[in-house]
Design a protein around this motif. Structure first.
Motif, PDB file in Angstrom:
ATOM      1  N   ALA A 153      -1.212  10.495  -8.834  1.00 26.39           N
ATOM      2  CA  ALA A 153      -1.429  10.146 -10.237  1.00 26.39           C
ATOM      3  C   ALA A 153      -0.140   9.704 -10.904  1.00 26.39           C
ATOM      4  CB  ALA A 153      -2.027  11.338 -10.978  1.00 26.39           C
ATOM      5  N   LEU A 154       0.959  10.374 -10.579  1.00 25.91           N
ATOM      6  CA  LEU A 154       2.254   9.988 -11.154  1.00 25.91           C
ATOM      7  C   LEU A 154       2.673   8.602 -10.686  1.00 25.91           C
ATOM      8  CD1 LEU A 154       4.251  13.347 -10.870  1.00 25.91           C
ATOM      9  CD2 LEU A 154       3.532  12.192 -12.983  1.00 25.91           C
ATOM     10  N   VAL A 155       2.466   8.320  -9.402  1.00 31.74           N
ATOM     11  CA  VAL A 155       2.841   7.000  -8.882  1.00 31.74           C
ATOM     12  C   VAL A 155       1.991   5.906  -9.529  1.00 31.74           C
ATOM     13  CG1 VAL A 155       2.918   5.536  -6.834  1.00 31.74           C
ATOM     14  CG2 VAL A 155       3.720   7.895  -6.696  1.00 31.74           C
ATOM     15  N   MET A 156       0.691   6.158  -9.669  1.00 28.63           N
ATOM     16  CA  MET A 156      -0.164   5.150 -10.303  1.00 28.63           C
ATOM     17  C   MET A 156       0.244   4.931 -11.753  1.00 28.63           C
ATOM     18  SD  MET A 156      -2.387   2.842 -10.229  1.00 28.63           S
ATOM     19  CE  MET A 156      -3.443   2.897  -8.788  1.00 28.63           C
ATOM     20  N   LEU A 216       0.835  -1.195   0.000  1.00 23.88           N
ATOM     21  CA  LEU A 216       0.000   0.000   0.000  1.00 23.88           C
ATOM     22  C   LEU A 216       0.872   1.247   0.000  1.00 23.88           C
ATOM     23  CD1 LEU A 216      -2.531  -0.921   2.841  1.00 23.88           C
ATOM     24  CD2 LEU A 216      -2.906  -1.145   0.374  1.00 23.88           C
ATOM     25  N   LEU A 217       0.482   2.223  -0.784  1.00 17.48           N
ATOM     26  CA  LEU A 217       1.039   3.561  -0.659  1.00 17.48           C
ATOM     27  C   LEU A 217      -0.080   4.435  -0.106  1.00 17.48           C
ATOM     28  CD1 LEU A 217       3.291   5.480  -3.131  1.00 17.48           C
ATOM     29  CD2 LEU A 217       1.564   6.641  -1.774  1.00 17.48           C
ATOM     30  N   PRO A 218      -0.048   4.746   1.205  1.00 20.19           N
ATOM     31  CA  PRO A 218      -1.155   5.499   1.818  1.00 20.19           C
ATOM     32  C   PRO A 218      -1.265   6.896   1.217  1.00 20.19           C
ATOM     33  CG  PRO A 218       0.275   4.494   3.482  1.00 20.19           C
ATOM     34  CD  PRO A 218       0.995   4.391   2.180  1.00 20.19           C
ATOM     35  N   LEU A 219      -2.469   7.277   0.863  1.00 22.85           N
ATOM     36  CA  LEU A 219      -2.716   8.620   0.316  1.00 22.85           C
ATOM     37  C   LEU A 219      -3.072   9.547   1.475  1.00 22.85           C
ATOM     38  CD1 LEU A 219      -4.716   7.657  -2.901  1.00 22.85           C
ATOM     39  CD2 LEU A 219      -2.270   8.146  -2.651  1.00 22.85           C
ATOM     40  N   THR A 220      -2.023  10.010   2.132  1.00 26.16           N
ATOM     41  CA  THR A 220      -2.175  10.908   3.260  1.00 26.16           C
ATOM     42  C   THR A 220      -2.230  12.355   2.760  1.00 26.16           C
ATOM     43  OG1 THR A 220       0.209  11.151   3.559  1.00 26.16           O
ATOM     44  CG2 THR A 220      -0.867   9.295   4.679  1.00 26.16           C
ATOM     45  N   LYS A 221      -2.381  13.289   3.703  1.00 30.01           N
ATOM     46  CA  LYS A 221      -2.420  14.698   3.337  1.00 30.01           C
ATOM     47  C   LYS A 221      -1.109  15.143   2.686  1.00 30.01           C
ATOM     48  CE  LYS A 221      -3.578  15.600   7.584  1.00 30.01           C
ATOM     49  NZ  LYS A 221      -3.906  16.281   8.850  1.00 30.01           N
ATOM     50  N   GLU A 222      -0.009  14.451   2.994  1.00 27.94           N
ATOM     51  CA  GLU A 222       1.293  14.833   2.443  1.00 27.94           C
ATOM     52  C   GLU A 222       1.479  14.362   1.002  1.00 27.94           C
ATOM     53  OE1 GLU A 222       0.873  13.667   5.558  1.00 27.94           O
ATOM     54  OE2 GLU A 222       1.164  15.677   6.402  1.00 27.94           O
ATOM     55  N   ALA A 259      -5.574   4.447  -0.595  1.00 27.57           N
ATOM     56  CA  ALA A 259      -4.208   3.993  -0.876  1.00 27.57           C
ATOM     57  C   ALA A 259      -4.122   3.486  -2.300  1.00 27.57           C
ATOM     58  CB  ALA A 259      -3.784   2.883   0.097  1.00 27.57           C
ATOM     59  N   LEU A 260      -2.923   3.508  -2.838  1.00 29.87           N
ATOM     60  CA  LEU A 260      -2.624   2.824  -4.093  1.00 29.87           C
ATOM     61  C   LEU A 260      -2.102   1.438  -3.746  1.00 29.87           C
ATOM     62  CD1 LEU A 260      -0.814   5.675  -6.073  1.00 29.87           C
ATOM     63  CD2 LEU A 260      -3.266   5.189  -5.887  1.00 29.87           C
ATOM     64  N   LEU A 261      -2.716   0.422  -4.319  1.00 30.85           N
ATOM     65  CA  LEU A 261      -2.322  -0.960  -4.051  1.00 30.85           C
ATOM     66  C   LEU A 261      -1.545  -1.499  -5.246  1.00 30.85           C
ATOM     67  CD1 LEU A 261      -2.548  -3.610  -2.365  1.00 30.85           C
ATOM     68  CD2 LEU A 261      -4.634  -4.096  -3.658  1.00 30.85           C
ATOM     69  N   SER A 262      -0.344  -1.968  -4.985  1.00 36.21           N
ATOM     70  CA  SER A 262       0.466  -2.609  -6.026  1.00 36.21           C
ATOM     71  C   SER A 262       0.923  -3.968  -5.514  1.00 36.21           C
ATOM     72  CB  SER A 262       1.675  -1.739  -6.385  1.00 36.21           C
ATOM     73  OG  SER A 262       2.536  -1.587  -5.265  1.00 36.21           O
ATOM     74  N   TRP A 263       1.408  -4.769  -6.440  1.00 35.60           N
ATOM     75  CA  TRP A 263       1.903  -6.100  -6.087  1.00 35.60           C
ATOM     76  C   TRP A 263       3.329  -6.251  -6.591  1.00 35.60           C
ATOM     77  CZ3 TRP A 263      -1.011 -10.020  -3.635  1.00 35.60           C
ATOM     78  CH2 TRP A 263      -2.354  -9.689  -3.397  1.00 35.60           C
ATOM     79  N   LEU A 268      -1.636  -5.370  10.633  1.00 39.64           N
ATOM     80  CA  LEU A 268      -1.032  -5.025   9.346  1.00 39.64           C
ATOM     81  C   LEU A 268      -0.781  -6.291   8.539  1.00 39.64           C
ATOM     82  CD1 LEU A 268       0.223  -2.805   7.527  1.00 39.64           C
ATOM     83  CD2 LEU A 268       2.421  -3.282   8.653  1.00 39.64           C
ATOM     84  N   THR A 269      -1.467  -6.416   7.408  1.00 47.11           N
ATOM     85  CA  THR A 269      -1.311  -7.612   6.574  1.00 47.11           C
ATOM     86  C   THR A 269      -0.640  -7.315   5.243  1.00 47.11           C
ATOM     87  OG1 THR A 269      -3.550  -7.319   5.704  1.00 47.11           O
ATOM     88  CG2 THR A 269      -3.285  -8.784   7.603  1.00 47.11           C
ATOM     89  N   ALA A 270      -0.694  -6.078   4.799  1.00 49.20           N
ATOM     90  CA  ALA A 270      -0.033  -5.688   3.553  1.00 49.20           C
ATOM     91  C   ALA A 270       1.265  -4.961   3.881  1.00 49.20           C
ATOM     92  CB  ALA A 270      -0.937  -4.778   2.733  1.00 49.20           C
ATOM     93  N   GLY A 271       2.199  -4.984   2.948  1.00 45.22           N
ATOM     94  CA  GLY A 271       3.356  -4.128   3.073  1.00 45.22           C
ATOM     95  C   GLY A 271       2.951  -2.692   2.774  1.00 45.22           C
ATOM     96  N   MET A 272       3.833  -1.766   3.114  1.00 51.70           N
ATOM     97  CA  MET A 272       3.545  -0.365   2.833  1.00 51.70           C
ATOM     98  C   MET A 272       4.765   0.319   2.234  1.00 51.70           C
ATOM     99  SD  MET A 272       1.141   1.187   5.857  1.00 51.70           S
ATOM    100  CE  MET A 272       2.350   1.075   7.168  1.00 51.70           C
ATOM    101  N   HIS A 273       4.510   1.182   1.255  1.00 49.16           N
ATOM    102  CA  HIS A 273       5.508   2.103   0.740  1.00 49.16           C
ATOM    103  C   HIS A 273       5.162   3.491   1.291  1.00 49.16           C
ATOM    104  CE1 HIS A 273       5.890  -0.829  -2.831  1.00 49.16           C
ATOM    105  NE2 HIS A 273       6.935  -0.994  -2.045  1.00 49.16           N
TER     106      HIS A 273
END
Length: 498
Positions: free
Chosen positions: A120-123, A107-113, A169-173, A265-270
């Motif tokens: 959009a660039l990361v996706m 997961l890449l959490p979409l926080t206020k920062e 969040a953006l979810l990637s594998w 926490l079951t997923a990794g996080m970026h």
């Protein structure tokens, strides 16, 4: 196999290596060195591979446990490096190590920062990475594609995230290893099955165009090993054996959080690193309840140590990045262990974080040195090194075969064995289970005496360090290691090992 047979086997192999003239001598038994031994032996060459310490003693056991498709390299315009990573990831997932490598969600959490533009660039980058997956012919069933999650779904996978301002969040594998050291052990065992002599505790003192002067670290005896060509695969220590090599190592530090620190926490996080446009901290939950948090990228200017120390500044930096997205702050007391690996980067200008991860194969005076690269591409690095050795020494050998050689344990998993054994030992889990049933006493973290005996008999473990720090990873937390030490020594005594 009892201890006397083991001792006689090692002594016999050392004598044979000293008496013969080999085609290839590989120095270093991390992932690349073990991979080179397998590659050369599978081509029909006579091979010995040595290491001053143990299998995976150096950088290869200190990774983030990721087998990744090179998304970061895409962002830097290094499409060839990213594609190579994607190809090698696919080989590991499909053929060579499906028992050790599997897809994992991040997961890449979409926080206020994280601005909407940055998201959009990361996706877009994730989708490009998925295109590389397709180009590398890795099927979707092995590696799902990216997607966006809403805040509610995000918090089911990572309930520790701060919900204030969380847009989702953006979810990637990507690929992940259960254990990087176990990958190296599997490669080395497969090399031995193809005829390579794999010898730990043998230190190369000096390399020449005719072989090496070697010292048996168990006895102190020195002897010459003759070879038509030598491959220096010692990573960050390559320059100590080949003065023509200039490296600029960088330190990658990880924290090991105690079980229960990040519940649910079951997923990794970026987690984006503040002030960096394309760098992320990695948060990766482990099967044993621990959580690994990494990864720094700091230059190392002092002499390279056998085991790098972690400065407190690295710990503070990683905690600050992690706590920036959490609802409840992680304190220093929750950091139960730390470790650091050193990247063997070729010398270059600018920050070590910006130096290319391309590997290089260097040749001069009868010596092949392979440096750079990353764990994911170890097989390709080994292939390139052996290709250079074969051509330079004019050896009679066929083409590389390792794309299609399953590693030890890569066959079908047996039924009726505990899941933990199946995912660690693959097709060998049933044989391990028989030992576990005969020796079920737990040493630590669910690891039994039967598993230690397997490592002693079949995986080349010689002492408690081999067992606790590399065949298992109990030793990542000192308190766990201390608790397991007496039982481990008792197993070694009872099996008669040194």
């Amino acid at each position: 196999m009892d201890s006397s047979l083991n001792a006689r086997r090692r002594s016999r192999e050392l004598r044979q290596v000293a008496e013969e003239r080999l085609d290839v001598l590989v120095v270093g038994l991390g992932a690349t060195g073990a991979g080179a031994a397998l590659d050369a032996a599978s081509r029909g060459l006579s091979v010995a591979a040595i290491d001053a310490h143990d299998l995976a003693f150096g950088t290869s056991r200190w990774s983030s446990k990721m087998i990744h498709g090179g998304l970061r390299y895409l962002a830097k315009g290094q499409v060839d490096v990213a594609y190579e990573s994607a190809v090698e990831r696919g080989i590991l997932l499909r053929t060579t190590a499906p028992h050790l490598v599997a897809a994992h969600p991040y997961l890449l959490p979409l926080t206020k920062e994280v601005s909407r533009r940055q998201a959009a660039l990361v996706m877009s980058g994730y989708r490009l990475g998925d295109s590389l997956r397709a180009a590398a012919r890795t099927p979707r069933r092995l590696l799902p594609g990216p997607t966006r999650l809403n805040a509610a779904r995000t918090r089911t996978l990572a309930p520790v995230l701060d919900g204030d301002g969380l847009r989702g969040a953006l979810l990637s594998w990507d690929g992940r290893l259960l254990d990087d050291a176990r990958l190296v052990v599997a490669v080395a065992r497969t090399a031995a099955a193809h005829g390579a002599r794999v010898l730990t505790r043998c230190r190369a003192l000096r390399l020449t165009d005719r072989g090496a002067l070697v010292r048996d670290e168990l006895t102190g005896e020195e002897f010459d090993v003759r070879a038509k060509v030598v491959i220096n695969a010692t990573g960050v220590w390559a320059g100590t054996l080949d003065p023509e090599v200039e490296l600029r190592p960088s330190r990658g530090t990880h924290l090991v959080l105690a079980p229960g620190t990040l519940p649910g926490l079951t997923a990794g996080m970026h987690v984006p690193i503040p002030g960096e446009s394309n760098r992320f901290a990695l948060v990766l939950p482990q099967r044993d309840g621990r959580v690994h948090v990494g990864l720094t990228d700091e230059p190392v200017d002092e002499p390279v140590p056998d085991v790098p120390e972690v400065p407190e500044e690295d710990v503070r930096t990683l905690l600050e990045v992690l706590n920036g997205v959490l609802e409840t702050q992680v304190t220093r007391e929750a950091v139960a262990g730390v470790y650091a690996g050193l990247r063997p980067l070729l010398a270059g200008d600018g920050r070590t974080a910006d130096i290319s991860r391309r590997h290089a194969v260097l040749w001069h005076d009868g010596l092949v040195t392979v440096v750079g690269g990353k764990l994911t591409t170890y097989r390709r690095m080994a292939e390139d090194a052996v290709d250079r050795a074969v051509s330079s020494a004019k050896l009679l050998a066929g083409r590389c075969r390792t794309r299609r050689i399953p590693l030890a344990g890569a066959g079908p998993r047996p039924s009726g064995v505990p899941h933990r054994l199946a995912e660690r030992y693959g097709s060998e889990a049933e044989a391990v289970h028989e030992l576990v049933k005969a020796h079920p006493e737990e040493v630590g973290l669910g690891v039994t005496e039967g598993e230690l005996i397997w490592s002693i008999r079949h995986e080349g473990a010689l002492d408690e360090g081999d067992l606790l720090d590399r065949r298992t990873r109990i030793g990542l937390i000192k308190q766990d290691r201390d608790r397991a030490l007496a039982a481990t020594r008792d197993v070694l005594d009872r099996t008669g090992r040194i």
